[in-house]
Write a protein that holds these residues in place. Structure first.
Motif, mmCIF file in Angstrom:
data_model
loop_
_atom_site.group_PDB
_atom_site.id
_atom_site.type_symbol
_atom_site.label_atom_id
_atom_site.label_comp_id
_atom_site.label_asym_id
_atom_site.label_seq_id
_atom_site.Cartn_x
_atom_site.Cartn_y
_atom_site.Cartn_z
ATOM 1 N N GLY A 12 0.833 -1.210 0.000
ATOM 2 C CA GLY A 12 0.000 0.000 0.000
ATOM 3 C C GLY A 12 0.861 1.251 0.000
ATOM 4 N N ALA A 13 1.937 1.248 0.793
ATOM 5 C CA ALA A 13 2.811 2.427 0.870
ATOM 6 C C ALA A 13 3.520 2.672 -0.467
ATOM 7 N N ALA A 14 3.757 1.614 -1.224
ATOM 8 C CA ALA A 14 4.450 1.768 -2.519
ATOM 9 C C ALA A 14 3.606 2.550 -3.520
ATOM 10 N N THR A 81 10.061 0.663 -10.668
ATOM 11 C CA THR A 81 9.700 -0.756 -10.520
ATOM 12 C C THR A 81 9.457 -1.042 -9.054
ATOM 13 N N ILE A 82 8.363 -1.725 -8.780
ATOM 14 C CA ILE A 82 8.027 -2.124 -7.410
ATOM 15 C C ILE A 82 8.154 -3.644 -7.351
ATOM 16 N N ASP A 83 9.007 -4.147 -6.472
ATOM 17 C CA ASP A 83 9.247 -5.591 -6.443
ATOM 18 C C ASP A 83 9.544 -6.048 -5.009
ATOM 19 N N GLY A 84 9.330 -7.301 -4.747
ATOM 20 C CA GLY A 84 9.619 -7.890 -3.442
ATOM 21 C C GLY A 84 11.067 -8.357 -3.368
ATOM 22 N N ALA A 85 11.414 -9.013 -2.282
ATOM 23 C CA ALA A 85 12.754 -9.582 -2.122
ATOM 24 C C ALA A 85 12.695 -10.701 -1.089
ATOM 25 N N ASP A 86 13.678 -11.580 -1.171
ATOM 26 C CA ASP A 86 13.772 -12.661 -0.185
ATOM 27 C C ASP A 86 14.593 -12.231 1.031
ATOM 28 N N GLU A 87 15.578 -11.385 0.793
ATOM 29 C CA GLU A 87 16.366 -10.809 1.894
ATOM 30 C C GLU A 87 16.837 -9.403 1.493
ATOM 31 N N ASP A 113 14.163 3.827 -13.723
ATOM 32 C CA ASP A 113 14.719 5.023 -13.071
ATOM 33 C C ASP A 113 14.855 4.800 -11.564
ATOM 34 N N LEU A 114 13.951 3.996 -11.005
ATOM 35 C CA LEU A 114 13.939 3.786 -9.548
ATOM 36 C C LEU A 114 13.422 2.383 -9.255
ATOM 37 N N MET A 115 14.114 1.681 -8.341
ATOM 38 C CA MET A 115 13.598 0.393 -7.863
ATOM 39 C C MET A 115 13.170 0.546 -6.402
ATOM 40 N N VAL A 116 11.914 0.240 -6.153
ATOM 41 C CA VAL A 116 11.360 0.281 -4.796
ATOM 42 C C VAL A 116 11.079 -1.155 -4.367
ATOM 43 N N VAL A 117 11.654 -1.546 -3.226
ATOM 44 C CA VAL A 117 11.489 -2.926 -2.743
ATOM 45 C C VAL A 117 10.467 -2.947 -1.611
ATOM 46 N N ILE A 118 9.562 -3.904 -1.684
ATOM 47 C CA ILE A 118 8.516 -4.013 -0.662
ATOM 48 C C ILE A 118 8.640 -5.364 0.039
ATOM 49 N N VAL A 119 8.810 -5.299 1.362
ATOM 50 C CA VAL A 119 9.029 -6.536 2.129
ATOM 51 C C VAL A 119 8.331 -6.455 3.488
ATOM 52 N N ASP A 120 8.140 -7.619 4.090
ATOM 53 C CA ASP A 120 7.728 -7.649 5.492
ATOM 54 C C ASP A 120 9.000 -7.691 6.347
ATOM 55 N N GLY A 211 20.868 -14.187 -8.135
ATOM 56 C CA GLY A 211 19.855 -13.449 -7.383
ATOM 57 C C GLY A 211 20.385 -12.381 -6.446
ATOM 58 N N LEU A 212 21.676 -12.052 -6.546
ATOM 59 C CA LEU A 212 22.185 -10.926 -5.745
ATOM 60 C C LEU A 212 21.913 -9.634 -6.516
ATOM 61 N N PHE A 213 21.141 -8.745 -5.929
ATOM 62 C CA PHE A 213 20.829 -7.447 -6.530
ATOM 63 C C PHE A 213 21.611 -6.408 -5.729
ATOM 64 N N ILE A 214 22.649 -5.878 -6.350
ATOM 65 C CA ILE A 214 23.554 -4.969 -5.642
ATOM 66 C C ILE A 214 23.525 -3.605 -6.316
ATOM 67 N N GLY A 215 23.264 -2.586 -5.539
ATOM 68 C CA GLY A 215 23.245 -1.220 -6.078
ATOM 69 C C GLY A 215 22.028 -0.917 -6.929
ATOM 70 N N LEU A 216 20.975 -1.697 -6.799
ATOM 71 C CA LEU A 216 19.773 -1.467 -7.622
ATOM 72 C C LEU A 216 18.649 -0.816 -6.814
ATOM 73 N N ALA A 217 18.427 -1.285 -5.603
ATOM 74 C CA ALA A 217 17.314 -0.753 -4.804
ATOM 75 C C ALA A 217 17.703 0.594 -4.203
ATOM 76 N N ARG A 218 16.856 1.569 -4.374
ATOM 77 C CA ARG A 218 17.092 2.897 -3.780
ATOM 78 C C ARG A 218 16.108 3.168 -2.640
ATOM 79 N N VAL A 219 14.990 2.458 -2.651
ATOM 80 C CA VAL A 219 13.984 2.623 -1.597
ATOM 81 C C VAL A 219 13.572 1.233 -1.131
ATOM 82 N N VAL A 220 13.527 1.057 0.189
ATOM 83 C CA VAL A 220 13.007 -0.195 0.760
ATOM 84 C C VAL A 220 11.843 0.168 1.672
#
Ligand code: 5RP
Length: 233
Positions: A12-14, A81-87, A113-120, A211-220
């Motif tokens: 929802g916040a995303a 882009t809004i996406d989840g993550a495992d860690e 332009d921006l990757m936003v990660v959404i996690v619990d 599956g290592l995403f390094i330097g991509l997520a700017r917002v969690v």
């Protein structure tokens, strides 16, 4: 409160990162699916966006919720882009690929332009590696590729790694990605230096992506019991 409610809060916040006219990369997995559903509801209220799905499954759900889609080759730019993550660790380094969509997820995140990660909250880690690292490989000679990956793990300070071919639910056939590749799940325990491991993995012939995403997520965005915490890098 359950992780699933926290996922709803994060998704929802995303929505605050979406505005009219945007092209939006749509991630994969259960948290991303909640986001897609919420985005579809906003579109019924008049929001206009185009979605770029990271998997066949996400494309199916987005279509069900009335989100118009374009393949990545048909868009000039992806705003967010809004996406989840495992860690997720403290440097916003990620492990992704639990759902086996890491190649398309990484291509789309990298093109955005921006990757936003959404996690619990359960996904936040001091150090990556508790979750077995998914590595997408060509089926050709995958046993040789698996040995090379094992060696790369050892050389990266992971002495007791374990590399397993992911199988479908029935346990008989290998799991195949949307692109027709296999996934090797690489149990690391702890990854002492994720960039070094990532660098070793990309140089192995047969590794399509890891599956290592390094330097991509700017917002969690971390879903909590009573809302969501937004962390910007
Ligand atoms: C799929 C992914 C997912 O984003 C990741 O597995 C998290 O999934 P979920 O939101 O269901 O916990 O990387 O390839």
């Amino acid at each position: 409160m359950s992780a699933s409610q926290q996922k709803v809060h994060a998704a929802g916040a995303a929505l605050n990162y979406i505005s009219d006219g945007m092209t939006v990369g749509l991630g994969s997995g259960s948290t991303s699916e909640i986001f897609v559903r919420l985005l579809g509801e906003r579109m019924r209220d008049g929001l206009n966006v185009i979605g770029v799905p990271t998997s066949e499954q996400t494309a199916k759900i987005a279509t069900e919720f009335g989100i118009p889609l374009k393949p990545i080759d048909h868009v000039d730019r992806i705003n967010v882009t809004i996406d989840g993550a495992d860690e997720v660790d403290g440097q916003f380094q990620l492990i992704k690929g639990g759902g086996g969509c890491l190649l398309r997820e990484k291509i789309i995140a990298h093109a955005s332009d921006l990757m936003v990660v959404i996690v619990d909250e359960t996904k936040l880690k001091a150090q990556l590696g508790d979750f077995a690292l998914p590595v997408e490989v060509d089926p050709f000679a995958f046993t040789i590729t698996a040995k090379k990956i094992f060696d790369a793990m050892r050389a990266s300070g992971i002495p007791r790694g374990d590399v397993k071919l992911r199988r479908r639910g029935d346990g008989l056939e290998p799991f195949t990605t949307d692109g027709g590749h296999y996934i090797l799940d690489c149990a690391c325990g702890t990854i002492p230096d994720a960039p070094t491991l990532a660098d070793r993995l990309v140089h192995i012939p047969g590794v399509v992506e890891h599956g290592l995403f390094i330097g991509l997520a700017r917002v969690v965005i971390v879903g909590e019991d009573r809302g969501a915490k937004i962390m910007e890098f």
